[in-house]
Design a protein around this motif. Structure first.
Motif, PDB file in Angstrom:
ATOM      1  N   ILE B  47       0.834  -1.137  -0.149  1.00  8.51           N
ATOM      2  CA  ILE B  47      -0.090   0.006   0.023  1.00  8.51           C
ATOM      3  C   ILE B  47       0.831   1.338  -0.169  1.00  8.51           C
ATOM      4  O   ILE B  47       0.775   2.183  -0.878  1.00  8.51           O
ATOM      5  CB  ILE B  47      -1.050  -0.047   1.286  1.00  8.51           C
ATOM      6  N   GLY B  48       1.794   1.385   1.022  1.00 10.22           N
ATOM      7  CA  GLY B  48       2.527   2.742   1.125  1.00 10.22           C
ATOM      8  C   GLY B  48       3.717   2.482   0.032  1.00 10.22           C
ATOM      9  O   GLY B  48       4.088   3.673  -0.472  1.00 10.22           O
ATOM     10  N   GLY B  49       4.196   1.592  -0.323  1.00 13.91           N
ATOM     11  CA  GLY B  49       5.283   1.416  -1.349  1.00 13.91           C
ATOM     12  C   GLY B  49       4.908   1.196  -2.913  1.00 13.91           C
ATOM     13  O   GLY B  49       5.695   1.321  -3.616  1.00 13.91           O
ATOM     14  N   ALA B  50       3.510   0.898  -2.852  1.00 10.96           N
ATOM     15  CA  ALA B  50       3.236   0.776  -4.391  1.00 10.96           C
ATOM     16  C   ALA B  50       2.093   1.735  -4.761  1.00 10.96           C
ATOM     17  O   ALA B  50       2.046   2.171  -5.793  1.00 10.96           O
ATOM     18  CB  ALA B  50       2.761  -0.476  -4.631  1.00 10.96           C
ATOM     19  N   VAL B  51       0.986   1.865  -3.925  1.00 10.56           N
ATOM     20  CA  VAL B  51      -0.239   2.453  -4.243  1.00 10.56           C
ATOM     21  C   VAL B  51       0.115   4.175  -4.137  1.00 10.56           C
ATOM     22  O   VAL B  51       0.023   4.737  -4.950  1.00 10.56           O
ATOM     23  CB  VAL B  51      -1.262   2.064  -3.173  1.00 10.56           C
ATOM     24  N   VAL B  52       0.854   4.366  -3.021  1.00 11.09           N
ATOM     25  CA  VAL B  52       1.022   5.714  -2.814  1.00 11.09           C
ATOM     26  C   VAL B  52       1.933   6.353  -3.842  1.00 11.09           C
ATOM     27  O   VAL B  52       1.781   7.304  -4.693  1.00 11.09           O
ATOM     28  CB  VAL B  52       1.829   6.107  -1.523  1.00 11.09           C
ATOM     29  N   PRO B  53       3.207   5.733  -4.167  1.00 11.07           N
ATOM     30  CA  PRO B  53       3.966   6.264  -5.504  1.00 11.07           C
ATOM     31  C   PRO B  53       3.157   5.976  -6.732  1.00 11.07           C
ATOM     32  O   PRO B  53       3.558   6.952  -7.851  1.00 11.07           O
ATOM     33  CB  PRO B  53       5.279   5.407  -5.524  1.00 11.07           C
ATOM     34  N   ALA B  54       2.218   4.989  -6.977  1.00 12.09           N
ATOM     35  CA  ALA B  54       1.466   4.990  -8.362  1.00 12.09           C
ATOM     36  C   ALA B  54       0.725   6.288  -8.455  1.00 12.09           C
ATOM     37  O   ALA B  54       0.648   7.069  -9.543  1.00 12.09           O
ATOM     38  CB  ALA B  54       0.543   3.939  -8.219  1.00 12.09           C
ATOM     39  N   PHE B  55       0.099   6.649  -7.358  1.00 12.95           N
ATOM     40  CA  PHE B  55      -0.536   7.834  -7.387  1.00 12.95           C
ATOM     41  C   PHE B  55       0.404   9.135  -7.552  1.00 12.95           C
ATOM     42  O   PHE B  55      -0.119  10.097  -8.156  1.00 12.95           O
ATOM     43  CB  PHE B  55      -1.427   8.224  -5.779  1.00 12.95           C
ATOM     44  N   GLY B  56       1.640   9.034  -6.971  1.00 16.60           N
ATOM     45  CA  GLY B  56       2.453   9.999  -6.974  1.00 16.60           C
ATOM     46  C   GLY B  56       2.994  10.029  -8.552  1.00 16.60           C
ATOM     47  O   GLY B  56       2.971  11.360  -9.058  1.00 16.60           O
ATOM     48  N   ALA B  57       3.083   8.967  -9.329  1.00 16.05           N
ATOM     49  CA  ALA B  57       3.566   8.834 -10.828  1.00 16.05           C
ATOM     50  C   ALA B  57       2.526   9.686 -11.557  1.00 16.05           C
ATOM     51  O   ALA B  57       2.449  10.586 -12.461  1.00 16.05           O
ATOM     52  CB  ALA B  57       3.607   7.731 -10.956  1.00 16.05           C
ATOM     53  N   GLY B  58       1.134   9.481 -11.137  1.00 13.80           N
ATOM     54  CA  GLY B  58       0.061  10.189 -11.827  1.00 13.80           C
ATOM     55  C   GLY B  58      -0.049  11.748 -11.640  1.00 13.80           C
ATOM     56  O   GLY B  58      -0.186  12.251 -12.736  1.00 13.80           O
ATOM     57  N   LEU B  59       0.335  12.168 -10.480  1.00 12.62           N
ATOM     58  CA  LEU B  59       0.426  13.500 -10.234  1.00 12.62           C
ATOM     59  C   LEU B  59       1.636  14.175 -10.907  1.00 12.62           C
ATOM     60  O   LEU B  59       1.445  15.195 -11.611  1.00 12.62           O
ATOM     61  CB  LEU B  59       0.432  13.919  -8.752  1.00 12.62           C
ATOM     62  N   ALA B  75      -1.669   9.494 -16.459  1.00 14.74           N
ATOM     63  CA  ALA B  75      -2.104   9.583 -14.991  1.00 14.74           C
ATOM     64  C   ALA B  75      -3.348   8.794 -14.940  1.00 14.74           C
ATOM     65  O   ALA B  75      -3.391   8.177 -13.695  1.00 14.74           O
ATOM     66  CB  ALA B  75      -2.623  11.268 -14.990  1.00 14.74           C
ATOM     67  N   GLY B  76      -4.272   8.649 -15.697  1.00 14.31           N
ATOM     68  CA  GLY B  76      -5.445   7.539 -15.611  1.00 14.31           C
ATOM     69  C   GLY B  76      -4.891   6.271 -15.138  1.00 14.31           C
ATOM     70  O   GLY B  76      -5.441   5.681 -14.439  1.00 14.31           O
ATOM     71  N   VAL B  77      -3.942   5.784 -16.201  1.00 11.06           N
ATOM     72  CA  VAL B  77      -3.425   4.431 -15.789  1.00 11.06           C
ATOM     73  C   VAL B  77      -2.787   4.335 -14.484  1.00 11.06           C
ATOM     74  O   VAL B  77      -3.100   3.470 -13.816  1.00 11.06           O
ATOM     75  CB  VAL B  77      -2.607   4.062 -17.150  1.00 11.06           C
ATOM     76  N   SER B  78      -2.256   5.430 -13.967  1.00  8.97           N
ATOM     77  CA  SER B  78      -1.385   5.300 -12.650  1.00  8.97           C
ATOM     78  C   SER B  78      -2.417   5.217 -11.401  1.00  8.97           C
ATOM     79  O   SER B  78      -2.360   4.357 -10.504  1.00  8.97           O
ATOM     80  CB  SER B  78      -0.634   6.485 -12.609  1.00  8.97           C
ATOM     81  N   PHE B  79      -3.498   6.091 -11.656  1.00  5.99           N
ATOM     82  CA  PHE B  79      -4.437   6.114 -10.482  1.00  5.99           C
ATOM     83  C   PHE B  79      -5.383   4.856 -10.619  1.00  5.99           C
ATOM     84  O   PHE B  79      -5.481   4.521  -9.464  1.00  5.99           O
ATOM     85  CB  PHE B  79      -5.339   7.313 -11.049  1.00  5.99           C
ATOM     86  N   THR B  80      -5.648   4.193 -11.737  1.00  4.83           N
ATOM     87  CA  THR B  80      -6.350   3.002 -11.940  1.00  4.83           C
ATOM     88  C   THR B  80      -5.588   1.901 -11.136  1.00  4.83           C
ATOM     89  O   THR B  80      -6.137   1.101 -10.371  1.00  4.83           O
ATOM     90  CB  THR B  80      -6.594   2.770 -13.358  1.00  4.83           C
ATOM     91  N   THR B  81      -4.308   1.933 -11.546  1.00  8.06           N
ATOM     92  CA  THR B  81      -3.421   0.865 -11.236  1.00  8.06           C
ATOM     93  C   THR B  81      -3.174   0.741  -9.479  1.00  8.06           C
ATOM     94  O   THR B  81      -3.421  -0.266  -8.841  1.00  8.06           O
ATOM     95  CB  THR B  81      -1.854   1.062 -11.814  1.00  8.06           C
TER      96      THR B  81
END
Lengths: 270, 125
Positions: B47-59, B75-81
């Motif tokens: 969660i912290g090490g994959a979800v949070v940076p995925a949202f970060g990559a989207g931003l 961004a769409g793919v990052s947020f969905t992932t």
């Protein structure tokens, strides 16, 4: 850490280094170094989407799908048929075995079931998306179909095989879907040939766009977007066939001991 | 553009948080005493090490005008992932922990709190 662990680790490292050194010295034969594309590759890249040379083009921006279903479509058809035969063999092995509802304990916990319920439509949607973009971006019918089959696997693991049977996902239906997909591919392959015979012009098997001596073609655009002509139909039918086929294979191999024992012993055969 | 800078900085902060969570998870997986606590460390990584940076990559993608319209795809793919890992990570960890506990496949010591056993006691199982 044991001495044997160290020896194994050192052996693996030594093997990798020795193989690299042998390759570096040319021990596995000369490694071709080319700075430019081969003519064949260059032709595919230049002609896959080339409205100026339609008789050589698939009119699809995605090169891999164009090669797989247009330039070497017959090969792909037989590959699909081989997979179909493999699935038929698996089904034949368990011929006569039926899912007996009530054998299992009803699947996993509520948390996993709820998560699966949320994810399954998303997985199917992703599969449809991969299929429907197959002639525009990397992906296609097989990849999309395999993705859709993941939803079946997930439901099977989470809810149990009983639930799938209760919802009508049975061997016969999946086999019928798989066969429909394969027949759809075969019909797409000969569609222009049949039209050609009917109107009295030349046409070829697996013809997509106009070819030398044949003016027939599948529609290449839909409201300005390339459809890849026949590639659209191949991808759709392939996704249909693969999703049903893989789901069927998974269901058959997940049959429980009690469901197959009787048939395998021969007691169920008259 | 101000909002692009804000997106980029926020994204970079989320990626940094993700890197910290990954390191913490890696240390936890190596140092924690039993399977269940190590699983806890693994979910920190998920969660912290994959979800949070995925949202970060989207931003970061949203704050990168040089990507053109493709930044919205990225961004769409990052947020969905990120969202899918968030849904899947907890369910996977739960399923693993429950199955291991039921099958008694891993030692439960040291155990501070066992909610499942407590529930079974309340039910009288």
């Amino acid at each position: 850490m044991k001495v044997t662990d160290l020896v194994v680790a050192a052996s693996i490292v030594a093997l990798a280094l020795l193989l690299s050194y042998a390759m570096f010295l040319g021990g596995i034969g000369p490694v071709p170094v080319r700075s430019e594309l081969r003519t064949l590759a260059l032709n595919y890249i230049l002609l896959t989407y080339n409205p100026a040379k339609i008789i050589y083009s698939a009119l699809a921006p995605e090169g891999v799908t164009a090669i797989v279903w247009d330039y070497r479509g017959l090969d792909t058809y037989f590959e699909t048929a081989v997979m179909f035969l493999a699935i038929i063999s698996v089904v034949a092995l368990t011929h006569g075995c039926k899912v007996r509802i009530g054998l299992g304990k009803g699947g996993m916990s509520l948390i996993v079931k709820t998560t699966t319920r949320i994810l399954m439509p998303l997985i199917v949607l992703a599969g449809v998306s991969i299929t429907m973009h197959g002639w525009l971006t990397p992906g296609g019918g097989f990849q999309g179909g395999a993705t859709i089959a993941v939803a079946t696997v997930l439901a099977l693991v989470t809810y149990s095989i009983d639930t799938l049977a209760k919802h009508g996902i049975r061997k016969k239906i999946l086999l019928a879907m798989r066969s429909t997909g394969l027949i759809g591919i075969a019909l797409t392959a000969v569609a222009l040939l049949i039209i050609g015979l009917a109107v009295g012009v030349n046409a070829y098997i697996f013809q997509n766009q106009e070819r030398m001596g044949s003016p027939l073609a599948f529609p290449a655009y839909f409201s300005g977007t390339p459809t890849g002509g026949s590639l659209l139909f191949y991808n759709l039918f392939e996704a249909f066939a693969v999703s049903a086929g893989l789901s069927l294979a998974i269901i058959v191999t997940s049959l429980r001991e009690e469901e197959v024992k009787e048939t395998l012993r021969g007691e169920g055969v008259e | 553009m101000l909002w692009e800078t804000v997106c980029s900085v926020a994204g970079l902060i989320l990626v940094a948080i993700g890197a910290f969570c990954d390191i913490a998870a890696a240390i936890g997986i190596n140092r924690f005493p039993n399977f269940f606590v190590r699983l806890h460390a693994a979910t920190v990584g998920a969660i912290g090490g994959a979800v949070v940076p995925a949202f970060g990559a989207g931003l970061i993608a949203l704050g990168s005008p040089e990507l053109g319209n493709y930044r919205f795809f990225v961004a769409g793919v990052s947020f969905t992932t990120g969202l899918m890992i968030m849904i899947l990570g907890q369910a996977g960890a739960h399923a693993l922990a429950r199955a291991t506990l039921k099958a008694k496949a891993a030692p439960l010591e040291p155990c501070v709190h066992n909610a499942l056993r407590r529930r079974e006691e309340v039910r009288g199982e």
